[in-house]
Design a protein around this motif. Structure first.
Motif, mmCIF file in Angstrom:
data_model
loop_
_atom_site.group_PDB
_atom_site.id
_atom_site.type_symbol
_atom_site.label_atom_id
_atom_site.label_comp_id
_atom_site.label_asym_id
_atom_site.label_seq_id
_atom_site.Cartn_x
_atom_site.Cartn_y
_atom_site.Cartn_z
ATOM 1 N N ALA A 189 40.225 49.702 46.265
ATOM 2 C CA ALA A 189 40.770 50.861 45.547
ATOM 3 C C ALA A 189 41.951 50.403 44.690
ATOM 4 O O ALA A 189 42.640 49.438 45.011
ATOM 5 C CB ALA A 189 41.217 51.923 46.547
ATOM 6 N N HIS A 190 42.170 51.106 43.572
ATOM 7 C CA HIS A 190 43.324 50.804 42.714
ATOM 8 C C HIS A 190 44.481 51.692 43.178
ATOM 9 O O HIS A 190 44.232 52.682 43.828
ATOM 10 C CB HIS A 190 43.027 51.146 41.258
ATOM 11 N N PRO A 191 45.710 51.447 42.785
ATOM 12 C CA PRO A 191 46.217 50.374 41.943
ATOM 13 C C PRO A 191 46.200 49.029 42.665
ATOM 14 O O PRO A 191 46.266 48.970 43.894
ATOM 15 C CB PRO A 191 47.656 50.798 41.665
ATOM 16 N N HIS A 192 46.127 47.964 41.844
ATOM 17 C CA HIS A 192 46.235 46.602 42.363
ATOM 18 C C HIS A 192 47.615 46.057 42.014
ATOM 19 O O HIS A 192 48.142 46.312 40.939
ATOM 20 C CB HIS A 192 45.132 45.726 41.770
ATOM 21 N N LEU A 193 48.166 45.303 42.968
ATOM 22 C CA LEU A 193 49.525 44.760 42.810
ATOM 23 C C LEU A 193 49.478 43.282 42.459
ATOM 24 O O LEU A 193 48.587 42.561 42.928
ATOM 25 C CB LEU A 193 50.278 44.889 44.130
ATOM 26 N N SER A 194 50.454 42.840 41.682
ATOM 27 C CA SER A 194 50.574 41.400 41.424
ATOM 28 C C SER A 194 51.103 40.728 42.696
ATOM 29 O O SER A 194 51.682 41.392 43.564
ATOM 30 C CB SER A 194 51.517 41.149 40.253
ATOM 31 N N SER A 210 35.059 34.075 35.661
ATOM 32 C CA SER A 210 35.699 32.821 35.240
ATOM 33 C C SER A 210 37.222 32.962 35.303
ATOM 34 O O SER A 210 37.924 32.020 35.690
ATOM 35 C CB SER A 210 35.240 32.422 33.839
ATOM 36 N N LEU A 211 37.737 34.162 34.974
ATOM 37 C CA LEU A 211 39.194 34.361 35.055
ATOM 38 C C LEU A 211 39.671 34.249 36.501
ATOM 39 O O LEU A 211 40.711 33.662 36.794
ATOM 40 C CB LEU A 211 39.578 35.737 34.489
ATOM 41 N N ARG A 212 38.882 34.816 37.394
ATOM 42 C CA ARG A 212 39.244 34.787 38.815
ATOM 43 C C ARG A 212 39.327 33.338 39.315
ATOM 44 O O ARG A 212 40.301 32.951 39.965
ATOM 45 C CB ARG A 212 38.184 35.586 39.591
ATOM 46 N N GLU A 213 38.302 32.549 38.940
ATOM 47 C CA GLU A 213 38.315 31.136 39.362
ATOM 48 C C GLU A 213 39.547 30.417 38.821
ATOM 49 O O GLU A 213 40.214 29.662 39.532
ATOM 50 C CB GLU A 213 37.043 30.431 38.881
ATOM 51 N N GLU A 214 39.847 30.688 37.557
ATOM 52 C CA GLU A 214 41.007 30.039 36.920
ATOM 53 C C GLU A 214 42.311 30.438 37.632
ATOM 54 O O GLU A 214 43.147 29.580 37.947
ATOM 55 C CB GLU A 214 41.034 30.495 35.452
ATOM 56 N N LEU A 215 42.450 31.734 37.933
ATOM 57 C CA LEU A 215 43.686 32.207 38.573
ATOM 58 C C LEU A 215 43.821 31.653 39.998
ATOM 59 O O LEU A 215 44.921 31.308 40.438
ATOM 60 C CB LEU A 215 43.708 33.743 38.580
ATOM 61 N N ILE A 216 42.691 31.557 40.701
ATOM 62 C CA ILE A 216 42.742 30.992 42.060
ATOM 63 C C ILE A 216 43.185 29.530 41.978
ATOM 64 O O ILE A 216 44.029 29.076 42.750
ATOM 65 C CB ILE A 216 41.374 31.157 42.770
ATOM 66 N N SER A 269 41.210 41.768 46.657
ATOM 67 C CA SER A 269 40.038 42.645 46.508
ATOM 68 C C SER A 269 38.881 41.882 45.874
ATOM 69 O O SER A 269 39.035 40.748 45.427
ATOM 70 C CB SER A 269 40.394 43.833 45.612
ATOM 71 N N GLU A 270 37.722 42.585 45.824
ATOM 72 C CA GLU A 270 36.555 41.978 45.147
ATOM 73 C C GLU A 270 36.419 42.510 43.725
ATOM 74 O O GLU A 270 35.429 42.279 43.063
ATOM 75 C CB GLU A 270 35.273 42.369 45.900
ATOM 76 N N THR A 271 37.397 43.259 43.257
ATOM 77 C CA THR A 271 37.236 43.951 41.973
ATOM 78 C C THR A 271 37.388 43.017 40.781
ATOM 79 O O THR A 271 38.026 41.967 40.874
ATOM 80 C CB THR A 271 38.305 45.053 41.819
#
Ligand code: F6R
Length: 607
Positions: A86-91, A109-115, A123-125
């Motif tokens: 659920a949103h909101p998502h926090l930094s 691809s963004l998720r992989e880069e950030l990890i 979350s999985e969002t």
């Protein structure tokens, strides 16, 4: 489709956010959350289920201090409807909170880069990448961080953002997803829909794609994607709240019919990659595809008719035999199924009792089940071995429209996907993908070509019964067209395979009997034409649905509905549109309760 709201002013934010979310609940209702800023800290409150759960958790907002905040009501796309998703998502540093409506196509691809860069995901969002990107780009200037973040995003988004270092400010960003700013007295708002604003203000500003806004209690500043200030005049909203919920349309059904170009695009666009169709989420391997000896499609009502339309394309492109079975029949039919059977289960709600029972029955006999479903995390999705979501957004009208067209779209994409993986379509793939990508535009053309429908409805609304005829895919569409007519206008309507008329039904044709003849497949048009001549010679009044310049039909039919030039392999998605509109306007002429037809429920959870 989700709903987002934002508020900044002198009043307590949480009750205002909750009230706004309640108005947006029709856009999505599987989970909800708010983030409110107080003393340079952001507090997030989330629940699964409806907004009422969030009201309960927060004492209708009274337990949440702070006068600046954002809120979200979710209709899950990426990730099940859970509190984490659920949103909101926090930094990670807790400085930013984000709400999002739309889909980020390049989130993987963004998720992989950030990890890789050390960011931690809760979350999985697809949304969570946004808040981490903002944190990554933030160097003391939120606007700059937003510009750099949006430069990295592909897809559609309406975003709401708060930053604990900027008390009293909310940010709104728009790209291909609606977002409206509300101008109050000593307070300002944003929302994905005017519904959430009209109780507070009728003076609004519509953000355009590529723009973002910074709102404080006494100022609204709008910027283009490079950060240049833009001036924009406010608009006065004249709708009442109920009309606003329906986007200005008289009924949800009409709104949902009109949403189809966008819904079908949302189904197709993220799945076309490097000139091929990819269902990343489905996980059906080439080895598993080669193991399939037969396909059984099962569903109820319109979803069953979507299966009837999809069968033609799947058989043609994959050469795998397809049977389409009503779920209420299949479950009791002692079906012939083994581990080489792929069961395709189609359901908008994912909660239809007969569909679930048929699915369980077939799985027990060894079939693998592929679900085509709209509601994320629904029972059908959970039971399936492979799932493809239609991403039509919530459907409120009982009679399905965008639910059906997005289901057929997935089946068409699946047909190309299977044919491709089996090496059967060769260089025809590019043309097929082009045809699929043209569908949203062609639906729009179908709206434009049929402005005569309200007048035709006046002519046909008092008929005792209507016959729908067609062959092949035209017949499959006729089945759905007749169902739409029956369920919302209460006229007796029946669909017949045109070639079958002479085996009995033609006895019913008498003077002035309306026959709706579907002729959108050039390869069998001549055959349907002779059926039209047969019924005309017995006195029928023929309303033909065909291509614009189909002179042969034009010269025999009494009235006409049109489709643009469509690829006959994928025609049903466009062909059904004039019939949905015809049913709608006939029902309107008959004074029916269009969004809630008698004796029907949106989700049939009993046998
Ligand atoms: C007709 C209609 C129904 C549903 C059927 C299956 O307009 O909406 O016929 O298609 O009840 O529902 P789902 O797709 O939710 O399984």
């Amino acid at each position: 489709m989700c709903g987002i709201v934002g508020f900044t002013g002198a009043q307590s934010a949480a009750p205002i956010l909750l009230e706004g979310l309640k108005k947006l609940e029709y856009r999505g209702y599987d989970s909800a959350g708010i983030a409110v800023m107080a003393d340079r800290k952001i507090a997030v409150h989330k629940v699964t289920g409806r907004i009422s759960n969030l009201c309960e958790k927060t004492g209708d907002g009274s337990k949440v201090p702070g006068t600046t905040g954002i809120g979200h009501t979710r209709w899950a796309t990426h990730g099940a409807p859970t509190e984490e998703n659920a949103h909101p998502h926090l930094s990670n540093d807790g400085k930013f909170a984000v709400v999002h409506n739309g889909i980020i196509e390049n989130y993987m691809s963004l998720r992989e880069e950030l990890i890789r860069d050390g960011y931690h995901f809760e979350s999985e969002t697809d949304t969570e990448v946004i808040v981490h990107l903002i944190e990554m780009f933030y160097r003391g200037d939120v606007r700059e961080a937003l510009i750099k973040t949006t430069n990295r995003l592909r897809g559609s988004y309406a975003l709401g953002v708060i930053c604990s270092e900027e008390p009293g400010k909310i940010y709104a960003v728009r790209e291909a997803s609606p977002l409206i700013l509300g101008i109050g007295l000593g307070e300002n708002y944003f929302a994905s829909d005017v519904t959430a604003l009209v109780n507070h203000t009728r003076n609004v500003i519509y953000l355009e794609d590529g723009e973002f806004a910074e709102l404080s209690e006494d100022a609204i500043r709008i910027f283009d994607c490079t950060g240049q200030v833009i001036s924009r005049k406010a608009t006065r909203i004249l709708w009442d709240v109920q009309a606003a919920e329906k986007g200005g349309y008289e009924h949800f059904m009409l709104k949902e019919i009109m949403e189809q170009p966008g819904a079908v695009k949302a189904t197709i666009a993220p799945r076309i990659k490097n000139g091929a169709i990819e269902f990343e989420e489905m996980g059906l391997s080439v080895a598993e595809i080669k193991n399939i000896r037969n396909i059984i499609i099962t569903a109820c009502g319109s979803a069953y008719y979507a299966g009837c339309a999809g069968k033609y394309a799947i058989e043609r492109l994959s050469r795998i035999p397809v049977d389409v079975e009503l779920a209420s029949e299949l479950r009791y039919s002692d079906p012939l199924i083994d581990e080489h059977t792929l069961l395709i289960v189609i359901s908008q709600s994912g909660e239809t009792a007969d569909t679930i029972a048929a699915m369980k029955e077939c799985k027990d006999r060894g079939a693998k089940a592929l679900a085509i479903v709209n509601v994320v995390g629904s029972s059908v999705a959970k039971l399936a071995d492979y799932t493809v979501y239609t991403w039509a957004g919530p459907e409120i009208a009982v009679a399905t429209t965008k639910g059906y067209t997005t289901q057929v779209t997935v089946l068409y994409m699946l047909a190309v996907f299977l044919g491709d993986k089996l090496g059967l379509i060769g260089n025809r793939k590019t043309q097929m993908i082009h045809s699929l990508q043209s569908l949203p535009r062609q639906i729009q053309q179908a709206f434009d070509l049929n402005s005569s429908i309200p007048a035709l409805a006046k002519k046909y609304h008092a008929s005792k019964s209507l016959f729908f005829i067609g062959r092949n895919t035209d017949y499959a569409v006729a089945l759905e067209g007749a169902l739409k007519m029956k369920e919302i206008s209460y006229l007796h309507a029946e669909a017949y395979a045109a070639g079958e008329l002479k085996h009995g039904t033609i006895a019913l044709i008498e003077e002035h009997q309306p026959v709706i003849a579907l002729c959108c497949n050039p390869s069998i048009m001549e055959k349907t034409l002779s059926n039209i001549v047969e019924v005309k010679s017995r006195g029928a009044e023929v309303l033909a649905l065909t291509f614009r310049n189909n002179h042969k039909i034009l010269s025999v039919a009494d009235d006409l509905l049109f489709v643009p030039d469509i690829d006959p392999l994928f025609s049903a998605v466009v062909e059904i549109v004039p019939l949905q509109l015809l049913a709608y306007y006939v029902a309107k002429e008959n004074g029916c309760d269009i969004d809630k037809p008698k004796n029907l429920a949106k989700s049939v959870t009993v046998e």
